[in-house]
Design a protein around this motif. Structure first.
Motif, PDB file in Angstrom:
ATOM      1  N   LEU A  40      90.773   9.077  58.416  1.00 31.58           N
ATOM      2  CA  LEU A  40      90.687   8.849  59.961  1.00 31.58           C
ATOM      3  C   LEU A  40      89.218   7.820  60.137  1.00 31.58           C
ATOM      4  O   LEU A  40      89.210   6.943  60.826  1.00 31.58           O
ATOM      5  CB  LEU A  40      90.341  10.088  60.786  1.00 31.58           C
ATOM      6  CG  LEU A  40      91.842  10.861  61.289  1.00 31.58           C
ATOM      7  CD1 LEU A  40      91.436  11.993  62.003  1.00 31.58           C
ATOM      8  CD2 LEU A  40      92.675   9.719  61.900  1.00 31.58           C
ATOM      9  N   ALA A  41      88.316   8.357  59.305  1.00 35.96           N
ATOM     10  CA  ALA A  41      87.199   7.326  59.181  1.00 35.96           C
ATOM     11  C   ALA A  41      87.397   6.053  58.922  1.00 35.96           C
ATOM     12  O   ALA A  41      86.857   5.009  59.598  1.00 35.96           O
ATOM     13  CB  ALA A  41      86.099   8.048  58.429  1.00 35.96           C
ATOM     14  N   ASP A  50      81.918   1.778  66.920  1.00 33.85           N
ATOM     15  CA  ASP A  50      80.773   2.507  66.674  1.00 33.85           C
ATOM     16  C   ASP A  50      81.017   3.969  66.470  1.00 33.85           C
ATOM     17  O   ASP A  50      81.436   4.918  67.529  1.00 33.85           O
ATOM     18  CB  ASP A  50      79.786   2.146  68.096  1.00 33.85           C
ATOM     19  CG  ASP A  50      78.607   2.846  67.949  1.00 33.85           C
ATOM     20  OD1 ASP A  50      78.250   3.714  66.826  1.00 33.85           O
ATOM     21  OD2 ASP A  50      77.708   2.926  68.841  1.00 33.85           O
ATOM     22  N   ILE A  51      80.659   4.442  65.362  1.00 36.83           N
ATOM     23  CA  ILE A  51      81.124   5.860  65.176  1.00 36.83           C
ATOM     24  C   ILE A  51      80.406   6.905  66.035  1.00 36.83           C
ATOM     25  O   ILE A  51      80.752   8.091  66.265  1.00 36.83           O
ATOM     26  CB  ILE A  51      80.947   6.336  63.674  1.00 36.83           C
ATOM     27  CG1 ILE A  51      79.540   5.911  63.386  1.00 36.83           C
ATOM     28  CG2 ILE A  51      82.097   5.581  62.641  1.00 36.83           C
ATOM     29  CD1 ILE A  51      79.435   6.537  61.553  1.00 36.83           C
ATOM     30  N   ASP A  52      79.140   6.591  66.414  1.00 32.50           N
ATOM     31  CA  ASP A  52      78.469   7.433  67.518  1.00 32.50           C
ATOM     32  C   ASP A  52      79.068   7.392  68.767  1.00 32.50           C
ATOM     33  O   ASP A  52      78.288   8.234  69.732  1.00 32.50           O
ATOM     34  CB  ASP A  52      76.768   6.845  67.329  1.00 32.50           C
ATOM     35  CG  ASP A  52      76.132   6.933  66.011  1.00 32.50           C
ATOM     36  OD1 ASP A  52      76.535   8.318  65.440  1.00 32.50           O
ATOM     37  OD2 ASP A  52      75.669   6.236  65.400  1.00 32.50           O
ATOM     38  N   CYS A  58      87.206   9.286  70.267  1.00 30.26           N
ATOM     39  CA  CYS A  58      88.155  10.242  71.018  1.00 30.26           C
ATOM     40  C   CYS A  58      89.431   9.586  71.517  1.00 30.26           C
ATOM     41  O   CYS A  58      90.504  10.062  71.421  1.00 30.26           O
ATOM     42  CB  CYS A  58      87.673  11.111  71.841  1.00 30.26           C
ATOM     43  SG  CYS A  58      86.246  12.160  70.845  1.00 30.26           S
ATOM     44  N   ASP A  59      89.228   8.235  72.065  1.00 31.92           N
ATOM     45  CA  ASP A  59      90.253   7.434  72.492  1.00 31.92           C
ATOM     46  C   ASP A  59      91.156   6.871  71.218  1.00 31.92           C
ATOM     47  O   ASP A  59      92.450   6.955  71.403  1.00 31.92           O
ATOM     48  CB  ASP A  59      89.936   6.153  73.301  1.00 31.92           C
ATOM     49  CG  ASP A  59      89.316   6.668  74.855  1.00 31.92           C
ATOM     50  OD1 ASP A  59      89.799   7.971  75.399  1.00 31.92           O
ATOM     51  OD2 ASP A  59      88.575   5.966  75.498  1.00 31.92           O
ATOM     52  N   THR A 100      82.057  11.543  62.655  1.00 28.65           N
ATOM     53  CA  THR A 100      83.455  11.424  63.527  1.00 28.65           C
ATOM     54  C   THR A 100      83.954  12.928  63.608  1.00 28.65           C
ATOM     55  O   THR A 100      84.696  13.248  64.416  1.00 28.65           O
ATOM     56  CB  THR A 100      84.371  10.618  63.323  1.00 28.65           C
ATOM     57  OG1 THR A 100      84.636  10.580  62.160  1.00 28.65           O
ATOM     58  CG2 THR A 100      83.937   9.030  63.447  1.00 28.65           C
ATOM     59  N   SER A 101      83.844  13.663  62.349  1.00 21.30           N
ATOM     60  CA  SER A 101      84.632  15.045  62.237  1.00 21.30           C
ATOM     61  C   SER A 101      83.825  16.040  63.208  1.00 21.30           C
ATOM     62  O   SER A 101      84.225  17.083  63.559  1.00 21.30           O
ATOM     63  CB  SER A 101      84.507  15.569  60.974  1.00 21.30           C
ATOM     64  OG  SER A 101      83.190  15.756  60.463  1.00 21.30           O
ATOM     65  N   GLN A 102      82.837  15.586  63.789  1.00 20.04           N
ATOM     66  CA  GLN A 102      82.045  16.288  64.788  1.00 20.04           C
ATOM     67  C   GLN A 102      82.982  16.698  66.354  1.00 20.04           C
ATOM     68  O   GLN A 102      82.579  17.411  66.922  1.00 20.04           O
ATOM     69  CB  GLN A 102      80.763  15.876  65.254  1.00 20.04           C
ATOM     70  CG  GLN A 102      79.762  15.709  64.021  1.00 20.04           C
ATOM     71  CD  GLN A 102      78.186  15.160  64.752  1.00 20.04           C
ATOM     72  OE1 GLN A 102      77.529  16.065  65.191  1.00 20.04           O
ATOM     73  NE2 GLN A 102      78.190  13.821  64.554  1.00 20.04           N
ATOM     74  N   TYR A 103      83.556  15.592  66.512  1.00 14.29           N
ATOM     75  CA  TYR A 103      84.145  15.373  67.862  1.00 14.29           C
ATOM     76  C   TYR A 103      85.746  16.278  67.645  1.00 14.29           C
ATOM     77  O   TYR A 103      86.425  15.976  66.902  1.00 14.29           O
ATOM     78  CB  TYR A 103      84.489  14.009  68.015  1.00 14.29           C
ATOM     79  CG  TYR A 103      83.299  13.058  68.127  1.00 14.29           C
ATOM     80  CD1 TYR A 103      82.146  13.433  68.144  1.00 14.29           C
ATOM     81  CD2 TYR A 103      83.450  11.733  67.446  1.00 14.29           C
ATOM     82  CE1 TYR A 103      80.790  12.423  67.956  1.00 14.29           C
ATOM     83  CE2 TYR A 103      82.468  10.776  67.235  1.00 14.29           C
ATOM     84  CZ  TYR A 103      81.275  11.218  67.552  1.00 14.29           C
ATOM     85  OH  TYR A 103      80.221  10.493  67.262  1.00 14.29           O
ATOM     86  N   GLN A 104      85.543  16.996  68.902  1.00 15.83           N
ATOM     87  CA  GLN A 104      86.799  17.952  68.735  1.00 15.83           C
ATOM     88  C   GLN A 104      88.194  17.163  68.555  1.00 15.83           C
ATOM     89  O   GLN A 104      88.985  17.722  67.991  1.00 15.83           O
ATOM     90  CB  GLN A 104      86.818  18.823  69.937  1.00 15.83           C
ATOM     91  CG  GLN A 104      87.826  20.107  69.955  1.00 15.83           C
ATOM     92  CD  GLN A 104      87.631  21.132  68.850  1.00 15.83           C
ATOM     93  OE1 GLN A 104      86.790  21.127  68.273  1.00 15.83           O
ATOM     94  NE2 GLN A 104      88.787  21.018  67.867  1.00 15.83           N
ATOM     95  N   PRO A 105      88.606  16.389  69.355  1.00 13.43           N
ATOM     96  CA  PRO A 105      89.834  15.559  69.271  1.00 13.43           C
ATOM     97  C   PRO A 105      90.140  15.112  67.751  1.00 13.43           C
ATOM     98  O   PRO A 105      91.157  15.196  67.300  1.00 13.43           O
ATOM     99  CB  PRO A 105      89.744  14.435  70.311  1.00 13.43           C
ATOM    100  CG  PRO A 105      88.749  14.905  71.432  1.00 13.43           C
ATOM    101  CD  PRO A 105      87.656  15.370  70.376  1.00 13.43           C
TER     102      PRO A 105
END
Ligand code: DC
Length: 225
Positions: A40-41, A50-52, A58-59, A100-105
């Motif tokens: 996914l990254a 921008d990964i931040d 998430c979109d 990006t694995s921090q984001y729940q979606p």
């Protein structure tokens, strides 16, 4: 019922080396969940995001379809039909996967795929949240650790051997590892942590055969339980 082994721990402690060998010995399927986050990254980086920017990531994750195939016994990661496996192991992708694995979606996208793979077959799955979130019912859970200097030395040796050291030094690798492990352990969603019923295996002073022996002993114990 399938037999599931969960191996969690920070980067560079030997999870994938051991999981691969143990899976071959036991005739289990090895599932590398880090490679899915890395896939996914690659997708996010290719889109120039921008990964931040949590909202943008998430979109975008809604447009990504991740599939796993086994070719010659090796796990390949496909994103929207393209095999991205050869692009997963760069430092940029390592950092982007950790962020990006921090984001729940992003996690939700992969959770069902991970669970489904373990439902019908005997698997060894490695990652950060396998024993705590993905497979809380796993028959054996191992939490693998090593001192950060050992993690960095292993990564340094690996990059050197592959001729991919570039500008990296032992210190820069150590700092990257510490930063990534800190982020993975302190995030709100499914942080890296030892499950209450996981067995801790510190690989700092153990070579691969010694870790394998310990793992096989644990599998025997659980299979007879
Ligand atoms: O195991 P790895 O280094 O390939 O994992 C890359 C990143 O993916 C890691 O920094 C955190 C994330 N990851 C995760 O959040 N959950 C998992 N089960 C596996 C990996």
């Amino acid at each position: 019922m399938s037999f599931n082994i969960a191996i969690d721990g920070p980067s560079g402690v030997g999870k994938s080396t051991i999981a691969k060998q143990l899976a071959a010995d036991l005739g289990f399927v090895y599932i590398d969940t880090g490679a899915m986050f890395r896939g996914l990254a690659v997708f996010f980086l290719d889109r120039g995001l921008d990964i931040d920017d949590e909202k943008a990531i998430c979109d975008a994750v809604n447009d990504a379809e991740v599939t796993i195939k086994y070719e010659d016994g090796l796990q390949h990661v496909y994103v929207n039909g393209t095999d991205v496996t050869s692009r997963l192991r760069t430092e940029d992708v390592s950092r982007a996967a950790s962020v990006t694995s921090q984001y729940q979606p992003v996690r939700t996208k992969l959770l069902e795929l991970q669970r489904e793979m373990a439902r019908t077959q005997d698997v060894i799955m490695d990652g950060r949240d396998i024993g705590t979130v993905v497979l809380p019912q796993a028959q054996l859970k191992v939490f693998m650790t090593a001192r950060p200097e050992i993690q960095a030395q292993r990564r340094y040796d690996q990059l050197k051997e592959q001729g991919k050291l570039g500008d990296a030094t032992f210190e820069s690798i150590l700092n990257d590892i510490k930063e990534r492990d800190y982020r993975d352990s302190h995030r709100a969603n499914a942080p890296l942590k030892k499950a209450d019923d996981a067995v801790e295996v510190d690989t700092s002073e153990l070579d691969i055969p010694a870790v394998m022996n310990r793992m096989k002993e644990l599998v025997r114990e659980r299979k007879n339980a």
